[in-house]
Write an enzyme that holds these catalytic residues in place. Structure first.
Site, mmCIF file in Angstrom:
data_model
loop_
_atom_site.group_PDB
_atom_site.id
_atom_site.type_symbol
_atom_site.label_atom_id
_atom_site.label_comp_id
_atom_site.label_asym_id
_atom_site.label_seq_id
_atom_site.Cartn_x
_atom_site.Cartn_y
_atom_site.Cartn_z
ATOM 1 N N GLY A 1 36.028 39.759 35.297
ATOM 2 C CA GLY A 1 35.039 38.694 35.488
ATOM 3 C C GLY A 1 33.851 39.200 36.281
ATOM 4 O O GLY A 1 32.949 39.856 35.768
ATOM 5 N N GLY A 2 33.869 38.936 37.582
ATOM 6 C CA GLY A 2 32.720 39.220 38.455
ATOM 7 C C GLY A 2 32.137 40.617 38.307
ATOM 8 O O GLY A 2 30.912 40.775 38.208
ATOM 9 N N GLU B 1 41.038 29.250 33.580
ATOM 10 C CA GLU B 1 40.038 28.215 33.892
ATOM 11 C C GLU B 1 40.018 27.146 32.804
ATOM 12 O O GLU B 1 39.787 25.968 33.091
ATOM 13 C CB GLU B 1 38.655 28.871 34.089
ATOM 14 C CG GLU B 1 38.597 29.612 35.418
ATOM 15 C CD GLU B 1 37.621 30.774 35.469
ATOM 16 O OE1 GLU B 1 36.738 30.891 34.591
ATOM 17 O OE2 GLU B 1 37.747 31.596 36.397
ATOM 18 N N GLU C 1 46.688 37.583 33.571
ATOM 19 C CA GLU C 1 45.743 37.286 34.647
ATOM 20 C C GLU C 1 46.386 36.332 35.649
ATOM 21 O O GLU C 1 46.348 35.103 35.457
ATOM 22 C CB GLU C 1 44.483 36.631 34.080
ATOM 23 C CG GLU C 1 43.734 37.481 33.089
ATOM 24 C CD GLU C 1 42.267 37.089 33.030
ATOM 25 O OE1 GLU C 1 41.433 37.943 33.334
ATOM 26 O OE2 GLU C 1 41.969 35.927 32.735
ATOM 27 N N ASN D 1 34.277 39.363 30.925
ATOM 28 C CA ASN D 1 34.158 37.917 30.728
ATOM 29 C C ASN D 1 33.028 37.423 31.635
ATOM 30 O O ASN D 1 33.206 37.334 32.842
ATOM 31 C CB ASN D 1 35.491 37.244 31.097
ATOM 32 C CG ASN D 1 35.401 35.731 31.092
ATOM 33 O OD1 ASN D 1 34.439 35.149 30.582
ATOM 34 N ND2 ASN D 1 36.406 35.074 31.673
ATOM 35 N N TRP D 2 31.905 37.115 31.018
ATOM 36 C CA TRP D 2 30.723 36.754 31.823
ATOM 37 C C TRP D 2 30.766 35.308 32.292
ATOM 38 O O TRP D 2 29.884 34.870 33.036
ATOM 39 C CB TRP D 2 29.442 37.003 31.013
ATOM 40 C CG TRP D 2 29.203 38.454 30.672
ATOM 41 C CD1 TRP D 2 29.997 39.525 31.002
ATOM 42 C CD2 TRP D 2 28.110 38.996 29.922
ATOM 43 N NE1 TRP D 2 29.450 40.688 30.509
ATOM 44 C CE2 TRP D 2 28.296 40.395 29.845
ATOM 45 C CE3 TRP D 2 26.986 38.440 29.314
ATOM 46 C CZ2 TRP D 2 27.397 41.245 29.166
ATOM 47 C CZ3 TRP D 2 26.094 39.279 28.652
ATOM 48 C CH2 TRP D 2 26.303 40.665 28.582
ATOM 49 N N LYS D 3 31.732 34.550 31.818
ATOM 50 C CA LYS D 3 31.869 33.132 32.184
ATOM 51 C C LYS D 3 30.535 32.397 32.000
ATOM 52 O O LYS D 3 29.782 32.727 31.099
ATOM 53 C CB LYS D 3 32.403 32.999 33.619
ATOM 54 C CG LYS D 3 33.670 33.837 33.831
ATOM 55 C CD LYS D 3 34.405 33.466 35.079
ATOM 56 C CE LYS D 3 35.531 34.456 35.308
ATOM 57 N NZ LYS D 3 36.443 34.044 36.371
ATOM 58 N N SER E 1 40.305 40.172 39.674
ATOM 59 C CA SER E 1 39.640 40.963 40.715
ATOM 60 C C SER E 1 39.692 42.475 40.450
ATOM 61 O O SER E 1 39.815 43.269 41.379
ATOM 62 C CB SER E 1 40.221 40.632 42.097
ATOM 63 O OG SER E 1 39.969 39.264 42.407
ATOM 64 N N GLY F 1 38.936 35.925 40.642
ATOM 65 C CA GLY F 1 37.777 35.557 41.445
ATOM 66 C C GLY F 1 38.066 35.452 42.930
ATOM 67 O O GLY F 1 37.253 34.919 43.685
ATOM 68 N N HIS G 1 42.247 31.091 28.735
ATOM 69 C CA HIS G 1 41.912 31.557 30.087
ATOM 70 C C HIS G 1 42.371 30.504 31.097
ATOM 71 O O HIS G 1 42.318 29.307 30.822
ATOM 72 C CB HIS G 1 40.393 31.774 30.199
ATOM 73 C CG HIS G 1 39.978 32.468 31.447
ATOM 74 N ND1 HIS G 1 39.889 31.813 32.658
ATOM 75 C CD2 HIS G 1 39.658 33.757 31.695
ATOM 76 C CE1 HIS G 1 39.527 32.682 33.583
ATOM 77 N NE2 HIS G 1 39.374 33.867 33.033
HETATM 78 C C1 PEP Z 1 38.517 36.551 34.699
HETATM 79 O O1 PEP Z 1 37.805 35.581 34.787
HETATM 80 O O2 PEP Z 1 39.101 36.759 33.623
HETATM 81 C C2 PEP Z 1 38.654 37.434 35.850
HETATM 82 C C3 PEP Z 1 39.638 38.291 35.849
HETATM 83 O O3 PEP Z 1 37.743 37.272 36.863
HETATM 84 P P1 PEP Z 1 37.567 38.252 38.155
HETATM 85 O O4 PEP Z 1 37.536 39.664 37.633
HETATM 86 O O5 PEP Z 1 36.250 37.846 38.741
HETATM 87 O O6 PEP Z 1 38.716 38.008 39.045
#
Ligand code: PEP
Length: 249
Positions: free
Chosen positions: A233-234, A98, A168, A10-12, A212, A174, A96
């Site tokens: 994500g990251g 967010e 999640e 997920n590149w956000k 994470s 994050g 999600h």
């Molecule tokens: C996400 O945004 O779905 C996520 C899991 O982010 P991260 O891996 O950065 O925690």
């Protein structure tokens, strides 16, 4: 039925089209031929076309990060399932945390999006997760049960092959604070039994963990019986680290 592992990035809201092309091109070369695991990339809307182009001819699947549930209309700033289909995008991340926290999406809205995506022949990646306060209050399994049930209301067993779940925990997204494999496994097993209670083939539906996930913790998570993959994500923004995650041991 054996569930195939799925690793999704997920590149956000990150990346120019040039950066997206480079990232997708690098991943096409490193993991684009994998047959034993699915790889999904979810770039921002502005990079969907360029990423589709960069992964053409590989096995990588491209997903949107969100969509509206209506086909068209006066919804300034929104993107419809028909528009995604027109681009050639047939996977979409929905609910999600967010979107839930920052844009006020509740289970009802998420459910409209899920049923709309499925009605358009798309695969819905439904995200659920508890906050730290909810976990500390011992409410995790209730919260997750409500979100799974609410998000999948009206979804039939005949649509289950186009449903992916992502657990999640909000406190792990994050933050660098990953759920332990035991914590994640407990929730994944509970989600699987909720799916069964809803009349869906829980054993066939992939449940991804997100929060994470990094190259150094993916192997332990993937060793759990009910963890079928990761939503990242990251660490999905770098070819080397996401390649290592896709190539979990
Ligand atoms: C996400 O945004 O779905 C996520 C899991 O982010 P991260 O891996 O950065 O925690």
């Amino acid at each position: 039925m054996a569930r195939k592992p799925i690793l999704a990035g997920n590149w956000k809201m990150h990346g120019s089209t040039a950066e997206a092309t480079a990232l997708a091109g690098g991943l096409a070369a490193s993991v684009g031929a994998h047959e034993d695991r699915g790889v999904i990339l979810a770039p921002p809307f502005t990079a969907l076309a360029t990423v589709l182009q960069a992964v053409r001819g590989t096995r990588i699947v491209v997903a949107a990060q969100n969509m509206h549930f209506e086909d068209k209309g006066a919804f300034t700033g929104e993107i419809s399932p028909a528009m995604l289909a027109d681009l050639g995008v047939d996977h979409v991340i929905l609910g999600h945390s967010e979107r839930r926290e920052l844009f006020g999406e509740n289970d009802e809205v998420v459910n409209k999006k899920v049923t709309s995506a499925l009605a358009h022949g798309m695969t819905a990646i439904l995200c659920v997760g508890e906050t730290l306060a909810q976990r500390d209050a011992g409410d995790t399994l209730n919260v997750i049960g409500r979100q799974v049930e609410g998000g999948l209301r009206g979804v039939g067993a005949d649509q289950a092959d186009r449903v992916i779940l992502a657990y999640e925990p909000v406190w792990a997204i994050g933050t660098g604070r990953v759920a332990t494999p035991e914590q994640a496994q407990e929730v994944h097993a509970a989600i699987r039994s909720t799916l069964g209670r809803l009349g869906l083939p829980g054993d066939d539906i992939a449940i991804l963990y997100g929060g994470s996930v990094k190259p150094d913790n993916v192997d332990g998570l993937m060793a759990c019986a009910d963890i079928d993959g990761a939503l990242v994500g990251g660490a999905s923004l770098d070819v080397e680290s996401f390649t290592r995650i896709v190539d979990f041991q």
